[in-house]
Motif scaffolding. Structure first.
Motif, PDB file in Angstrom:
ATOM      1  N   ASP A 116       0.877  -1.048   0.031  1.00 37.04           N
ATOM      2  CA  ASP A 116      -0.023   0.064   0.048  1.00 37.04           C
ATOM      3  C   ASP A 116       0.976   1.104  -0.151  1.00 37.04           C
ATOM      4  O   ASP A 116       1.542   1.619   0.948  1.00 37.04           O
ATOM      5  CB  ASP A 116      -0.946  -0.065   1.355  1.00 37.04           C
ATOM      6  N   TYR A 117       1.175   1.801  -1.081  1.00 39.57           N
ATOM      7  CA  TYR A 117       1.921   3.009  -1.149  1.00 39.57           C
ATOM      8  C   TYR A 117       1.666   4.048  -0.424  1.00 39.57           C
ATOM      9  O   TYR A 117       2.476   4.801  -0.187  1.00 39.57           O
ATOM     10  CB  TYR A 117       2.354   3.307  -2.964  1.00 39.57           C
ATOM     11  N   SER A 118       0.529   4.093  -0.266  1.00 40.36           N
ATOM     12  CA  SER A 118      -0.180   5.524   0.371  1.00 40.36           C
ATOM     13  C   SER A 118       0.458   5.095   2.242  1.00 40.36           C
ATOM     14  O   SER A 118       0.450   6.223   3.069  1.00 40.36           O
ATOM     15  CB  SER A 118      -1.787   5.510   0.625  1.00 40.36           C
ATOM     16  N   LYS A 119       0.766   3.986   2.545  1.00 45.24           N
ATOM     17  CA  LYS A 119       1.500   3.657   3.632  1.00 45.24           C
ATOM     18  C   LYS A 119       2.640   3.251   3.810  1.00 45.24           C
ATOM     19  O   LYS A 119       3.356   3.397   4.907  1.00 45.24           O
ATOM     20  CB  LYS A 119       0.478   2.524   4.365  1.00 45.24           C
ATOM     21  N   LEU A 120       3.545   3.124   2.856  1.00 46.23           N
ATOM     22  CA  LEU A 120       4.790   3.143   2.717  1.00 46.23           C
ATOM     23  C   LEU A 120       5.616   4.293   3.002  1.00 46.23           C
ATOM     24  O   LEU A 120       5.248   5.425   2.721  1.00 46.23           O
ATOM     25  CB  LEU A 120       5.243   2.726   1.278  1.00 46.23           C
ATOM     26  N   ARG A 121       6.564   3.788   3.905  1.00 43.83           N
ATOM     27  CA  ARG A 121       7.609   4.925   4.322  1.00 43.83           C
ATOM     28  C   ARG A 121       8.787   4.969   3.723  1.00 43.83           C
ATOM     29  O   ARG A 121       9.466   4.021   3.852  1.00 43.83           O
ATOM     30  CB  ARG A 121       7.867   4.868   5.842  1.00 43.83           C
ATOM     31  N   VAL A 122       9.269   5.956   2.905  1.00 41.76           N
ATOM     32  CA  VAL A 122      10.506   6.159   2.212  1.00 41.76           C
ATOM     33  C   VAL A 122      11.426   6.830   2.969  1.00 41.76           C
ATOM     34  O   VAL A 122      12.704   6.932   2.610  1.00 41.76           O
ATOM     35  CB  VAL A 122      10.492   6.853   0.920  1.00 41.76           C
ATOM     36  N   ALA A 123      11.229   7.262   4.066  1.00 40.49           N
ATOM     37  CA  ALA A 123      11.863   7.820   5.037  1.00 40.49           C
ATOM     38  C   ALA A 123      11.256   7.505   6.510  1.00 40.49           C
ATOM     39  O   ALA A 123       9.861   7.640   6.802  1.00 40.49           O
ATOM     40  CB  ALA A 123      12.201   9.248   5.152  1.00 40.49           C
ATOM     41  N   ALA A 124      11.952   7.433   7.742  1.00 41.93           N
ATOM     42  CA  ALA A 124      11.305   7.511   8.906  1.00 41.93           C
ATOM     43  C   ALA A 124      12.307   7.922  10.117  1.00 41.93           C
ATOM     44  O   ALA A 124      13.341   7.678   9.973  1.00 41.93           O
ATOM     45  CB  ALA A 124      10.991   5.992   9.363  1.00 41.93           C
ATOM     46  N   GLY A 125      11.946   8.716  11.031  1.00 37.34           N
ATOM     47  CA  GLY A 125      12.816   9.177  11.944  1.00 37.34           C
ATOM     48  C   GLY A 125      11.937  10.245  12.949  1.00 37.34           C
ATOM     49  O   GLY A 125      10.656  10.207  12.962  1.00 37.34           O
ATOM     50  N   ALA A 126      12.765  10.678  13.880  1.00 38.47           N
ATOM     51  CA  ALA A 126      12.220  11.682  14.844  1.00 38.47           C
ATOM     52  C   ALA A 126      11.659  13.122  14.421  1.00 38.47           C
ATOM     53  O   ALA A 126      11.162  13.813  15.074  1.00 38.47           O
ATOM     54  CB  ALA A 126      13.052  11.642  16.163  1.00 38.47           C
ATOM     55  N   LEU A 127      12.193  13.795  13.310  1.00 40.85           N
ATOM     56  CA  LEU A 127      12.011  15.079  13.059  1.00 40.85           C
ATOM     57  C   LEU A 127      10.528  15.233  12.746  1.00 40.85           C
ATOM     58  O   LEU A 127       9.706  14.120  12.366  1.00 40.85           O
ATOM     59  CB  LEU A 127      12.877  15.447  11.697  1.00 40.85           C
ATOM     60  N   VAL A 128       9.867  16.380  12.699  1.00 30.58           N
ATOM     61  CA  VAL A 128       8.709  16.542  12.337  1.00 30.58           C
ATOM     62  C   VAL A 128       8.595  16.492  10.861  1.00 30.58           C
ATOM     63  O   VAL A 128       9.293  17.256  10.266  1.00 30.58           O
ATOM     64  CB  VAL A 128       8.185  18.098  12.985  1.00 30.58           C
ATOM     65  N   SER A 129       7.431  16.017  10.425  1.00 33.97           N
ATOM     66  CA  SER A 129       7.204  15.849   8.875  1.00 33.97           C
ATOM     67  C   SER A 129       6.822  17.190   8.411  1.00 33.97           C
ATOM     68  O   SER A 129       6.067  18.034   8.902  1.00 33.97           O
ATOM     69  CB  SER A 129       5.932  14.867   8.789  1.00 33.97           C
ATOM     70  N   PRO A 130       7.375  17.713   7.218  1.00 40.29           N
ATOM     71  CA  PRO A 130       7.184  18.920   6.608  1.00 40.29           C
ATOM     72  C   PRO A 130       5.742  19.039   5.987  1.00 40.29           C
ATOM     73  O   PRO A 130       5.024  17.975   5.709  1.00 40.29           O
ATOM     74  CB  PRO A 130       8.088  18.875   5.428  1.00 40.29           C
ATOM     75  N   VAL A 131       5.310  20.239   5.903  1.00 43.83           N
ATOM     76  CA  VAL A 131       3.811  20.731   5.330  1.00 43.83           C
ATOM     77  C   VAL A 131       4.125  21.121   4.047  1.00 43.83           C
ATOM     78  O   VAL A 131       4.788  22.467   3.721  1.00 43.83           O
ATOM     79  CB  VAL A 131       3.316  21.415   6.316  1.00 43.83           C
ATOM     80  N   VAL A 132       3.961  20.376   3.002  1.00 44.42           N
ATOM     81  CA  VAL A 132       4.104  20.739   1.537  1.00 44.42           C
ATOM     82  C   VAL A 132       2.985  20.648   0.746  1.00 44.42           C
ATOM     83  O   VAL A 132       2.333  19.607   0.720  1.00 44.42           O
ATOM     84  CB  VAL A 132       5.276  19.896   1.018  1.00 44.42           C
ATOM     85  N   ALA A 133       2.396  21.335  -0.152  1.00 45.03           N
ATOM     86  CA  ALA A 133       1.626  21.387  -1.204  1.00 45.03           C
ATOM     87  C   ALA A 133       2.365  20.872  -2.502  1.00 45.03           C
ATOM     88  O   ALA A 133       3.341  21.103  -2.815  1.00 45.03           O
ATOM     89  CB  ALA A 133       0.695  22.589  -1.461  1.00 45.03           C
ATOM     90  N   CYS A 134       1.279  19.999  -3.274  1.00 46.94           N
ATOM     91  CA  CYS A 134       1.876  19.616  -4.512  1.00 46.94           C
ATOM     92  C   CYS A 134       0.777  19.373  -5.515  1.00 46.94           C
ATOM     93  O   CYS A 134      -0.523  19.231  -5.056  1.00 46.94           O
ATOM     94  CB  CYS A 134       2.702  18.277  -4.256  1.00 46.94           C
ATOM     95  N   GLU A 135       0.945  19.868  -6.823  1.00 46.31           N
ATOM     96  CA  GLU A 135       0.166  19.642  -7.927  1.00 46.31           C
ATOM     97  C   GLU A 135       0.758  18.773  -9.071  1.00 46.31           C
ATOM     98  O   GLU A 135       1.853  18.880  -9.208  1.00 46.31           O
ATOM     99  CB  GLU A 135      -0.195  21.011  -8.493  1.00 46.31           C
TER     100      GLU A 135
END
Length: 226
Positions: A116-135
Motif C-alpha cells: 500500500d504505497y499510501s502507507k509506505l515510508r520512504v523515510a522514518a525518523g524523529a523529525l517533524v514531517s514537513p507541510v508541503v503542497a503539490c500539484e
C-alpha cells in the motif's frame, strides 16, 4: 568446536548439523551448523511473502532508502526500510485461496505481498514531517511543490532541515529523488516524471532531513495515483 581422532583417516564435509574439517595443523575438527528451515506454517509464509515484496524494492529505491534511513530511530539503510514497512505497509493474500498450504513450497509460490504505497515510508525518523503542497501536471509530466517558510524553530523541527521530494512509479521501477529546499525558506520547485512513467501509478512523497544527515522525519505521501 571439537577435535576428534578416528581410525579411517581425515573426514571432511557436512553430516546433518555437524561439519567436519581439517585445519592447517593437520588435525580433524568438527563444529555444529545451523539447520536451514523454510517457512512452513501459514503465519511464517505470510511474513516471508511480506518481507519478499519489500526486498524486491531494494534495487530501484536505493537512493531514497539511503537518504531516508540514516540509522537513528530505525536501523541504517535497507534494514531500516524493511523494519518500517513489512508489518505496516504490506498486505498478504493467498495465490490460490482454495488450495491448502504445502510445507515444502516457497512462501512466494503460495502467497503474494501487496504494498500500500499510501502507507509506505520512504523515510522514518524523529523529525517533524514537513507541510508541503503539490500539484501533478500530467500534460507537462511535472510535479509542482510549494512550501511556506517556518519562522521559528521547535523541538525536532529546525530552520535548516532539508526537504526532499520522491517520485515512485512501480510498473517502470522508477524512483526519483530531489532536494527541494529548507524549512526556513519559501520555495516553489518542480520535478519531472521519471523516464517512461505516466501519471497512473505515480506516487509522491516528501520528507525532512537534518542538515547533518543524522535524522529524518517520517515521509508524507502527497499523491498516490493507483
Amino acid at each position: 568446536m571439537a577435535e576428534f581422532v578416528n581410525s579411517i583417516g581425515q573426514v571432511r564435509g557436512k553430516f546433518g548439523n555437524v561439519v567436519a574439517y581439517v585445519r592447517a595443523n593437520g588435525k580433524n575438527y568438527c563444529k555444529g551448523a545451523s539447520i536451514s528451515r523454510k517457512p512452513s506454517t501459514e503465519p511464517q509464509k505470510q511474513q516471508a511473502a511480506a518481507f519478499a515484496v519489500v526486498v524486491s524494492r531494494r534495487g530501484w529505491m536505493a537512493r531514497a532508502i539511503r537518504l531516508g534511513f540514516p540509522g537513528n530511530q530505525y536501523p541504517k539503510g535497507f534494514n531500516g526500510f524493511t523494519s518500517a514497512n513489512v508489518t505496516t505497509a504490506v498486505t498478504v493474500e493467498k495465490v490460490n485461496p482454495m488450495k491448502p498450504i504445502v510445507r515444502y513450497k516457497k512462501a512466494i509460490q503460495e502467497y503474494r505481498g501487496i504494498i500500500d504505497y499510501s502507507k509506505l515510508r520512504v523515510a522514518a525518523g524523529a523529525l517533524v514531517s514537513p507541510v508541503v503542497a503539490c500539484e501533478v501536471e500530467s500534460g507537462n509530466r511535472k510535479v509542482h511543490f510549494s512550501h511556506r517558510r517556518m519562522a521559528v524553530e521547535a523541538i525536532d523541527c529546525f530552520l535548516d532541515d532539508e526537504i526532499y521530494g520522491v517520485l515512485l512509479h512501480e510498473s517502470t521501477h522508477s524512483c526519483k529523488v530531489m532536494r527541494l529546499g529548507m524549512r526556513g525558506e519559501d520555495w516553489n520547485e518542480s520535478m519531472d516524471f521519471p523516464e517512461e512513467a505516466e501519471m497512473e501509478g505515480l506516487v509522491v512523497y516528501v520528507f525532512a532531513r537534518a542538515a547533518d544527515g543524522k535524522d529524518t522525519s517520517d515521509s508524507v505521501c502527497l499523491k498516490c495515483n493507483g
